[in-house]
Motif scaffolding. Structure first.
Motif, short mmCIF file in Angstrom:
data_model
loop_
_atom_site.label_atom_id
_atom_site.label_comp_id
_atom_site.label_asym_id
_atom_site.label_seq_id
_atom_site.Cartn_x
_atom_site.Cartn_y
_atom_site.Cartn_z
N PRO A 289 7.55 1.86 4.77
CA PRO A 289 8.96 2.13 4.47
C PRO A 289 9.25 2.32 2.98
CG PRO A 289 8.75 0.28 5.99
CD PRO A 289 7.37 0.62 5.52
N GLU A 290 8.62 1.54 2.12
CA GLU A 290 8.86 1.67 0.68
C GLU A 290 8.30 2.99 0.16
OE1 GLU A 290 10.19 0.30 -3.21
OE2 GLU A 290 10.84 0.18 -1.15
N VAL A 291 7.14 3.38 0.62
CA VAL A 291 6.54 4.66 0.21
C VAL A 291 7.43 5.81 0.68
CG1 VAL A 291 4.55 6.20 0.49
CG2 VAL A 291 4.19 3.75 0.15
N ARG A 292 7.92 5.73 1.88
CA ARG A 292 8.79 6.78 2.41
C ARG A 292 10.05 6.92 1.54
NH1 ARG A 292 8.25 8.41 7.92
NH2 ARG A 292 10.50 8.53 7.98
N ARG A 293 10.63 5.81 1.12
CA ARG A 293 11.82 5.85 0.27
C ARG A 293 11.48 6.44 -1.09
NH1 ARG A 293 14.59 3.00 -3.67
NH2 ARG A 293 12.94 1.49 -3.94
N LEU A 294 10.39 5.97 -1.71
CA LEU A 294 10.03 6.44 -3.05
C LEU A 294 9.67 7.92 -3.08
CD1 LEU A 294 7.96 3.37 -4.28
CD2 LEU A 294 10.29 4.02 -4.97
N THR A 295 9.14 8.43 -1.97
CA THR A 295 8.76 9.84 -1.91
C THR A 295 9.83 10.70 -1.24
OG1 THR A 295 7.57 9.52 0.18
CG2 THR A 295 6.29 9.33 -1.86
N GLY A 296 10.88 10.06 -0.72
CA GLY A 296 11.95 10.81 -0.06
C GLY A 296 11.49 11.48 1.22
N GLY B 108 2.22 0.90 -0.76
CA GLY B 108 3.05 -0.26 -0.98
C GLY B 108 2.53 -1.37 -1.86
N SER B 109 2.93 -2.58 -1.52
CA SER B 109 2.75 -3.74 -2.38
C SER B 109 1.29 -4.07 -2.66
CB SER B 109 3.46 -4.95 -1.77
OG SER B 109 2.92 -5.23 -0.50
N ARG B 110 0.38 -3.72 -1.77
CA ARG B 110 -1.02 -4.06 -2.06
C ARG B 110 -1.64 -3.14 -3.12
NH1 ARG B 110 -5.21 -1.30 1.04
NH2 ARG B 110 -4.28 0.03 2.62
N ALA B 111 -0.92 -2.08 -3.50
CA ALA B 111 -1.44 -1.17 -4.51
C ALA B 111 -0.52 -1.04 -5.73
CB ALA B 111 -1.67 0.21 -3.91
N PHE B 112 0.75 -1.43 -5.60
CA PHE B 112 1.69 -1.28 -6.70
C PHE B 112 1.41 -2.30 -7.81
CE2 PHE B 112 5.33 0.35 -3.75
CZ PHE B 112 4.72 1.59 -3.69
N GLY B 113 1.61 -1.87 -9.05
CA GLY B 113 1.56 -2.79 -10.18
C GLY B 113 0.18 -3.27 -10.57
N MET C 115 -9.40 5.27 -4.12
CA MET C 115 -10.18 4.21 -3.49
C MET C 115 -10.41 3.06 -4.47
SD MET C 115 -10.74 5.71 -0.55
CE MET C 115 -11.93 4.59 0.20
N VAL C 116 -10.27 1.83 -3.97
CA VAL C 116 -10.66 0.64 -4.69
C VAL C 116 -11.78 0.05 -3.86
CG1 VAL C 116 -9.97 -1.65 -5.48
CG2 VAL C 116 -8.38 0.27 -5.66
N ALA C 117 -13.00 0.14 -4.38
CA ALA C 117 -14.20 -0.14 -3.59
C ALA C 117 -14.15 0.79 -2.37
CB ALA C 117 -14.30 -1.61 -3.24
N ASP C 118 -14.16 0.26 -1.16
CA ASP C 118 -14.10 1.10 0.04
C ASP C 118 -12.71 1.10 0.67
OD1 ASP C 118 -16.78 1.87 -0.06
OD2 ASP C 118 -17.43 0.06 0.98
N ASP C 119 -11.72 0.63 -0.08
CA ASP C 119 -10.36 0.51 0.44
C ASP C 119 -9.49 1.68 -0.04
OD1 ASP C 119 -8.18 -0.66 1.73
OD2 ASP C 119 -7.67 -1.91 0.00
N TYR C 120 -8.94 2.45 0.90
CA TYR C 120 -8.02 3.54 0.58
C TYR C 120 -6.70 2.92 0.18
CZ TYR C 120 -4.91 7.56 1.60
OH TYR C 120 -3.98 8.55 1.54
N VAL C 121 -6.22 3.26 -1.04
CA VAL C 121 -4.94 2.71 -1.50
C VAL C 121 -3.91 3.81 -1.78
CG1 VAL C 121 -5.95 0.58 -2.40
CG2 VAL C 121 -5.66 2.56 -3.93
N GLY D 269 -5.92 5.51 6.49
CA GLY D 269 -5.19 5.15 5.28
C GLY D 269 -3.97 6.02 5.08
N LEU D 270 -4.11 7.32 5.35
CA LEU D 270 -2.97 8.23 5.25
C LEU D 270 -1.86 7.80 6.19
CD1 LEU D 270 -1.57 10.83 4.25
CD2 LEU D 270 -2.77 12.05 6.09
N GLN D 271 -2.22 7.41 7.41
CA GLN D 271 -1.21 6.98 8.38
C GLN D 271 -0.47 5.74 7.88
OE1 GLN D 271 -0.48 8.98 10.83
NE2 GLN D 271 1.21 7.69 11.46
N GLU D 272 -1.21 4.80 7.30
CA GLU D 272 -0.57 3.62 6.72
C GLU D 272 0.36 4.03 5.57
OE1 GLU D 272 -1.63 -0.64 4.56
OE2 GLU D 272 -3.28 0.61 5.29
N LEU D 273 -0.08 4.97 4.76
CA LEU D 273 0.70 5.44 3.62
C LEU D 273 2.02 6.07 4.07
CD1 LEU D 273 0.55 6.05 0.45
CD2 LEU D 273 -0.22 8.31 1.15
N VAL D 274 1.95 6.99 5.02
CA VAL D 274 3.15 7.75 5.40
C VAL D 274 4.10 6.96 6.31
CG1 VAL D 274 2.02 9.98 5.06
CG2 VAL D 274 2.05 8.95 7.36
N THR D 275 3.67 5.80 6.78
CA THR D 275 4.56 4.98 7.61
C THR D 275 5.11 3.77 6.85
OG1 THR D 275 2.68 3.77 8.55
CG2 THR D 275 3.50 5.68 9.80
#
Length: 185
Positions: A34-41, A99-104, A70-76, A26-32
């Motif tokens: 593109p939108e997360v990278r922009r928002l975190t600089g 990203g989009s699967r966790a925003f909003g 975590m949402v159930a067993d899903d790392y967000v 999940g961390l690897q998905e987070l840090v790669t």
């Protein structure tokens, strides 16, 4: 130190669990993302092995609290209290969602509330601060809703794709949190 105990915090939408190697994918998905990278600089990259090692060693750190959202067993995403200053009873808060699967969806708002309740309810912390880029209106709204107050601006703190962006410094103080907690249902 202040964060020796690594709690699991349960909300209506999310559960915050101490990070471990099981969250490295999940961390690897987070840090790669593109939108997360922009928002975190985040300009740099983290190799999967480095991410796995990082998450495997967070439990040993008593000067920080790293929690998987975590949402159930899903790392967000993750929420972190770091940069602990014991002399001044302060620390930094950092949060990132995938990203989009966790925003909003309210995941970040609830994660922040859970962490603030834990920090101010179980430690002597007086101040929790963060910085957010000026273009991240969604995050600024969430932070204000959680009780953070804008304190100042670091001008041109981020250069992203050739453009300069300010960083807004925000904090919440224990008395603010206490007053706010007493008025919430």
């Amino acid at each position: 130190m202040m964060f020796a105990a690594k709690p699991t915090l349960v909300g209506k939408l999310v559960t915050l669990r101490p990070v471990g190697p099981e969250h490295a994918e999940g961390l690897q998905e987070l840090v790669t993302d593109p939108e997360v990278r922009r928002l975190t600089g985040s300009h740099g990259e983290i190799a999967p092995e480095a991410g796995r090692h990082w998450y495997a060693t967070r439990g040993e750190q008593d000067d920080r609290l790293d929690l998987a959202i975590m949402v159930a067993d899903d790392y967000v995403g993750e929420v972190v209290l770091n940069e602990l200053d014991t002399a001044n009873l302060s620390c930094n808060l950092r949060i990132a969602l995938i990203g989009s699967r966790a925003f909003g969806k309210g995941y970040g708002s609830e994660a922040i509330e859970l962490v603030l309740d834990h920090a101010f309810g179980t430690t002597p912390l007086h101040r929790i601060s963060l910085d957010v880029f000026s273009f991240n209106d969604r995050a600024r709204h969430v932070y204000k809703k959680a009780g953070f107050v804008e304190e100042g601006v670091l001008r041109d703190a981020l250069r992203w794709e050739g453009e300069w962006h300010d960083s807004v410094i925000m904090s919440v103080l224990r008395p603010d949190w206490q007053a706010r907690s007493q008025t919430l249902p």
